[in-house]
Design a protein around this motif. Sequence first.
Motif, mmCIF file in Angstrom:
data_model
loop_
_atom_site.group_PDB
_atom_site.id
_atom_site.type_symbol
_atom_site.label_atom_id
_atom_site.label_comp_id
_atom_site.label_asym_id
_atom_site.label_seq_id
_atom_site.Cartn_x
_atom_site.Cartn_y
_atom_site.Cartn_z
ATOM 1 N N ILE A 66 -71.188 -46.388 14.661
ATOM 2 C CA ILE A 66 -72.237 -47.007 13.839
ATOM 3 C C ILE A 66 -73.616 -46.526 14.284
ATOM 4 O O ILE A 66 -74.452 -46.134 13.462
ATOM 5 C CB ILE A 66 -72.148 -48.546 13.914
ATOM 6 N N VAL A 67 -73.844 -46.524 15.592
ATOM 7 C CA VAL A 67 -75.141 -46.077 16.118
ATOM 8 C C VAL A 67 -75.380 -44.614 15.760
ATOM 9 O O VAL A 67 -76.478 -44.229 15.326
ATOM 10 C CB VAL A 67 -75.208 -46.282 17.646
ATOM 11 N N ALA A 68 -74.343 -43.784 15.919
ATOM 12 C CA ALA A 68 -74.481 -42.359 15.605
ATOM 13 C C ALA A 68 -74.802 -42.159 14.127
ATOM 14 O O ALA A 68 -75.651 -41.326 13.760
ATOM 15 C CB ALA A 68 -73.204 -41.613 15.984
ATOM 16 N N GLU A 69 -74.141 -42.933 13.255
ATOM 17 C CA GLU A 69 -74.372 -42.792 11.812
ATOM 18 C C GLU A 69 -75.764 -43.295 11.426
ATOM 19 O O GLU A 69 -76.447 -42.689 10.593
ATOM 20 C CB GLU A 69 -73.302 -43.551 11.032
ATOM 21 N N ILE A 70 -76.172 -44.409 12.041
ATOM 22 C CA ILE A 70 -77.528 -44.923 11.783
ATOM 23 C C ILE A 70 -78.563 -43.857 12.121
ATOM 24 O O ILE A 70 -79.479 -43.575 11.335
ATOM 25 C CB ILE A 70 -77.798 -46.203 12.607
ATOM 26 N N GLU A 71 -78.421 -43.247 13.283
ATOM 27 C CA GLU A 71 -79.415 -42.273 13.723
ATOM 28 C C GLU A 71 -79.373 -41.008 12.878
ATOM 29 O O GLU A 71 -80.412 -40.383 12.633
ATOM 30 C CB GLU A 71 -79.211 -41.978 15.210
ATOM 31 N N LYS A 72 -78.183 -40.647 12.389
ATOM 32 C CA LYS A 72 -78.093 -39.494 11.490
ATOM 33 C C LYS A 72 -78.795 -39.792 10.169
ATOM 34 O O LYS A 72 -79.581 -38.981 9.665
ATOM 35 C CB LYS A 72 -76.625 -39.134 11.244
ATOM 36 N N GLN A 73 -78.523 -40.998 9.615
ATOM 37 C CA GLN A 73 -79.153 -41.382 8.348
ATOM 38 C C GLN A 73 -80.669 -41.528 8.510
ATOM 39 O O GLN A 73 -81.445 -41.102 7.645
ATOM 40 C CB GLN A 73 -78.552 -42.702 7.846
#
Length: 278
Positions: A66-73
Amino acid sequence: MFASYLIRFRPKKEILTKYFYYYLKSPAYWDAIGASKSGIAVPNVNASKLSQVPIPVAPLDQQKRIVAEIEKQFSRLDQAVANLKRVKANLKRYKAAVLKAAVEGRLVETEAELARREGRSIETGAQLLQRILETRRRQWNGKGKYKEPAAPDTTDLPELPEGWVYVSLDQLTTQIADVDHKMPKPFEGGIPYVSTRDFIGESEIDFDGAKHISPSDFENLCKKVRPVRGDILLSRYGTVGEVRTVETDLPFQASYSMKPPRYSVPLRSRGFGYFCMR
């Protein structure tokens, strides 16, 4: 050390700090914290109430995803914001270039060129100015002897296109004035009292969000000047030179932070306003 109005908490190792951090920036958290606030003058929340805020916790591996996806978005969004800022800056430069070309006679074919091709005569800028001044002189009903408006000093100005002429604001307007400098009191449900802070966008005026004054204060201020459709408002404080054209018949008054020049017929207020924006 940290001030007493801050609350420090440290997540357990089973909760990623960034996962917790992003939750604390989410709408769900702010809804929860809003329900826990107390106080009227200065809303606040204490550690006891904060400790009872429900937090949705995903498995640790999913927290990482979730954290990785948030930062990518967010990275994509940050890039999009940067692109929009560049586009906005480019649009501003383009608009400035359009206005510059317009007032220098390069945006459209000049009337002199068009008339020559069509085999007709034109009223030149100098002739238009003369007509304006003659009408103004004829219609003047002030006190004392009529005073001719001053012409501009064109010594160091660039040459204009054929048929154009330099004029002063004094020559173009029938009135340049501001209201009395006494600040009227707010009056709920009254008449808009517009200041430069009510200039929104590039050409709008926020009448609804403006301060409102009583009908009696409005009438007193209107003894000196009453803005009407076709007037131009120029800011004289703060961001000096900001301009808006009056495009409403609703009653309102302009604060002393601006001067509303009233132009002489047959000038177009919007065209003159665009010149002031260049």
